[in-house]
Scaffold this motif. Structure first.
Motif, mmCIF file in Angstrom:
data_model
loop_
_atom_site.group_PDB
_atom_site.id
_atom_site.type_symbol
_atom_site.label_atom_id
_atom_site.label_comp_id
_atom_site.label_asym_id
_atom_site.label_seq_id
_atom_site.Cartn_x
_atom_site.Cartn_y
_atom_site.Cartn_z
ATOM 1 N N LEU A 33 45.739 36.864 -28.191
ATOM 2 C CA LEU A 33 46.554 38.265 -28.548
ATOM 3 C C LEU A 33 46.290 39.388 -28.736
ATOM 4 O O LEU A 33 46.104 39.645 -29.403
ATOM 5 N N PRO A 34 46.627 40.478 -27.698
ATOM 6 C CA PRO A 34 45.883 41.807 -28.017
ATOM 7 C C PRO A 34 46.409 42.983 -28.319
ATOM 8 O O PRO A 34 47.265 43.606 -28.751
ATOM 9 N N ILE A 35 47.073 42.287 -29.471
ATOM 10 C CA ILE A 35 48.442 42.987 -31.025
ATOM 11 C C ILE A 35 47.171 42.565 -32.444
ATOM 12 O O ILE A 35 46.924 41.378 -32.289
ATOM 13 N N TYR A 36 47.849 43.454 -33.472
ATOM 14 C CA TYR A 36 47.988 42.663 -34.148
ATOM 15 C C TYR A 36 48.190 41.929 -35.010
ATOM 16 O O TYR A 36 48.575 41.347 -35.919
ATOM 17 N N LEU A 37 49.843 42.851 -35.401
ATOM 18 C CA LEU A 37 50.482 42.195 -36.520
ATOM 19 C C LEU A 37 50.557 41.753 -37.333
ATOM 20 O O LEU A 37 51.276 40.937 -38.083
ATOM 21 N N ASP A 38 49.465 42.349 -38.284
ATOM 22 C CA ASP A 38 49.433 41.691 -39.516
ATOM 23 C C ASP A 38 50.080 43.123 -40.958
ATOM 24 O O ASP A 38 49.623 43.294 -41.542
ATOM 25 N N SER A 39 50.918 43.555 -40.102
ATOM 26 C CA SER A 39 51.511 44.789 -40.782
ATOM 27 C C SER A 39 53.302 44.190 -40.860
ATOM 28 O O SER A 39 54.046 45.183 -41.994
ATOM 29 N N GLY A 107 59.846 52.661 -36.296
ATOM 30 C CA GLY A 107 58.187 51.318 -35.468
ATOM 31 C C GLY A 107 57.680 52.837 -34.395
ATOM 32 O O GLY A 107 56.109 52.142 -34.883
ATOM 33 N N LEU A 108 57.921 53.453 -33.986
ATOM 34 C CA LEU A 108 57.474 54.099 -33.006
ATOM 35 C C LEU A 108 56.653 55.403 -33.898
ATOM 36 O O LEU A 108 55.255 55.280 -33.932
ATOM 37 N N ASP A 163 52.113 47.718 -31.947
ATOM 38 C CA ASP A 163 51.959 46.566 -32.313
ATOM 39 C C ASP A 163 52.479 47.103 -33.668
ATOM 40 O O ASP A 163 53.612 46.111 -33.919
ATOM 41 N N LYS A 164 53.598 48.240 -34.126
ATOM 42 C CA LYS A 164 54.368 48.294 -34.759
ATOM 43 C C LYS A 164 55.662 48.607 -34.512
ATOM 44 O O LYS A 164 56.538 48.093 -35.051
ATOM 45 N N LEU A 165 55.401 48.399 -33.463
ATOM 46 C CA LEU A 165 57.185 48.263 -32.338
ATOM 47 C C LEU A 165 57.566 47.591 -32.737
ATOM 48 O O LEU A 165 58.943 46.365 -33.220
ATOM 49 N N VAL A 166 56.743 46.194 -32.041
ATOM 50 C CA VAL A 166 56.813 44.538 -31.944
ATOM 51 C C VAL A 166 56.990 44.060 -34.004
ATOM 52 O O VAL A 166 58.119 43.500 -34.417
ATOM 53 N N SER A 167 56.902 44.926 -34.288
ATOM 54 C CA SER A 167 56.096 44.446 -36.040
ATOM 55 C C SER A 167 57.555 45.016 -36.646
ATOM 56 O O SER A 167 58.628 44.099 -37.255
ATOM 57 N N PHE A 168 58.562 45.730 -36.541
ATOM 58 C CA PHE A 168 59.450 46.332 -37.157
ATOM 59 C C PHE A 168 60.902 45.409 -35.712
ATOM 60 O O PHE A 168 61.510 45.218 -36.733
ATOM 61 N N LEU A 169 60.291 45.348 -34.951
ATOM 62 C CA LEU A 169 61.403 44.783 -34.618
ATOM 63 C C LEU A 169 61.281 42.863 -34.936
ATOM 64 O O LEU A 169 63.076 42.311 -35.196
ATOM 65 N N ILE A 170 60.653 42.210 -35.276
ATOM 66 C CA ILE A 170 60.483 41.248 -35.855
ATOM 67 C C ILE A 170 60.457 41.277 -37.107
ATOM 68 O O ILE A 170 61.871 40.345 -37.810
ATOM 69 N N VAL A 171 60.866 42.429 -38.187
ATOM 70 C CA VAL A 171 61.320 42.284 -39.327
ATOM 71 C C VAL A 171 62.733 42.498 -39.053
ATOM 72 O O VAL A 171 63.655 41.655 -39.984
#
Lengths: 204, 259
Positions: A33-39, A107-108, A163-171
């Motif tokens: 996937l073109p995203i990191y999601l490592d945070s 997140g943004l 990337d951070k938006l998706v991470s914040f949403l998942i959290v």
């Protein structure tokens, strides 16, 4: 300083969060996937246990992942990861997680800050490239006359906020699904989304 | 996937026998020098020094293989991008409508040198220093014990988490989750993989915290370690010299740069 600020539960949480960062980071590579999601783990620690714990979790993720020798290019960016954890903790402390839209704005903002902070290191140590697909963007920006620092920042400002938006949403979704009994034991318990106090059945 | 979360390679070398703090000072010196030395070729001199040290530590093939493997995609990208799209450079090789610029190529050569020097230094540390020995020396020097716990616990659980992630991947695939195909399909596969991993592990945390408390983790006072680390006067002097060397390299680079 360490003992005074961190409860044992927080200290037990941090290694798990770092392992989550690493495991999901590599899962994403597997899924191409073109995203990191490592945070995700870092943001989780910030929200549950506060800015200082988030800072430690973020910084240590990159230092440990890098210095294990498995991902040495991550080490120089440890300060960016630390600030991501710090910001997640600050937004958590401000009760932004109580409202989903405020939390996503957080997140943004975190993504914008990450892009600004990582550009100099990326330009100086890595010549402004990442060795991945997003380099096409760097190429396009350089071709249209942008300097190395601007082109690097341009690459970051496109990929980091998403990337951070998706991470914040998942959290946010995960914390919502955590058992209330567990949530209530973390330092920032009263600032988490959803129900956070255990109804005392003995009083009834 | 990997069963050990460390590249450490046990070898009977002098470099391995050094106090971890001395190795850390060596690596720090290589990092500072690799980034501070001027010109496109300065970083390569430092990479050469890293290779010599690796040869002393009997890890030269491992270090060279990993460093090149990591640096290659960066090198290709940086040569193409900065070589072709350098603004206002002198063209040296024409490629159809584009051309490689001299300044861009020199910059790319320098960047590749930086990457090799930095990655090489980190790999040298990883290959020759046991993480537990490094953390032990650092906490003898006043690093909080809690931090030592966090680092060592992470190193132990990270490989187990990767295994867990793979198990979840297999389990969800066997239930018919599509993890290949278009981007949308792969994005949709994300939550069913990520959520079980995180929720499952968070539930374990309370138990971990209780076991720590049961072993006197938050007790204050002196604690005894089973791991004894060798150190010597010569190594202490070497560390000071390396520290002076770092300052000298930075000072030299600054005076050269300002001329």
């Amino acid at each position: 300083m360490f003992k005074r600020n961190f409860t044992t539960l927080t200290l037990a949480l941090i290694p798990v969060a770092i392992a989550i960062n690493i495991a999901i980071g590599q899962l994403i590579v597997l899924l191409k996937l073109p995203i990191y999601l490592d945070s995700i783990g870092t943001v989780l620690v910030g929200l549950l246990a506060g800015p200082l714990a988030g800072l430690v979790a973020g910084g240590l993720t990159n230092l440990i992942w890098g210095l294990s020798g498995l991902n040495p290019t991550y080490t120089p960016f440890f300060y960016v990861a630390a600030v991501i954890g710090l910001l997640a903790g600050v937004f958590g402390a401000l009760r932004w997680a109580k409202k989903i839209w405020l939390w996503l704005i957080g997140g943004l903002l975190t993504g914008v800050v990450a892009a600004i902070l990582s550009a100099p290191t990326s330009a100086i140590v890595f010549g402004g490239v990442t060795g991945a697909g997003t380099d096409l963007l760097v190429a396009a920006l350089r071709a249209s006359g942008a300097g190395i620092m601007q082109a690097t920042f341009g690459q970051g400002i496109v990929s980091d906020p998403i990337d951070k938006l998706v991470s914040f949403l998942i959290v946010w979704l995960i914390v919502l699904a955590l058992p209330v009994r567990l949530k209530a034991r973390f330092p920032q318990a009263d600032k988490l989304p959803g129900e956070t106090t255990v109804a005392d059945s003995w009083d009834a | 996937m990997t069963d050990a979360f460390s590249l450490y390679a046990a070898r009977p070398s002098g470099l391995h026998r050094l106090n971890p703090l001395t190795t850390l000072a060596l690596v720090g010196f290589c990092l500072v020098a690799g980034l501070a030395l001027p010109g496109p070729w300065g970083p390569y001199a430092v990479f050469l020094l890293v290779l010599l040290l690796a040869a002393w530590g009997q890890v030269l093939p491992d270090l060279l293989r990993d460093a090149l493997k990591i640096a290659l995609p960066f090198a290709v990208s940086v040569f193409l991008i900065q070589g072709l799209f350098w603004t206002g450079g002198t063209p040296v090789v024409g490629l159809g409508p584009l051309s490689l610029k001299r300044e861009g190529l020199l910059f790319a050569a320098q960047s590749t040198g930086h990457i090799l020097a930095v990655v090489g230094s980190f790999l040298l540390l990883s290959l020759t220093t046991r993480p537990d020995a490094l953390m032990r020396t650092l906490d003898q020097r006043g690093l909080p014990k809690a931090l030592t716990y966090v680092v060592l616990a992470t190193i132990q659980i990270a490989p187990r988490f990767q295994a867990k992630a793979n198990t979840i991947l297999d389990a969800q695939r066997s239930r018919g989750l599509e993890t290949e195909g278009g981007v949308r399909q792969r994005v949709r596969a994300l939550l069913p993989l990520v959520v079980p991993l995180i929720l499952g592990s968070l539930i374990d945390i309370e138990e971990r915290a209780m076991s720590l408390e049961a072993r006197g983790f938050s007790r204050t006072g002196e604690k005894t370690s089973l791991l004894v680390l060798p150190d010597s006067a010569a190594q202490r002097i070497a560390r000071w010299l390396l520290l002076v060397g770092m300052v000298a390299v930075v000072a030299a680079a600054l005076t050269l740069g300002s001329r």
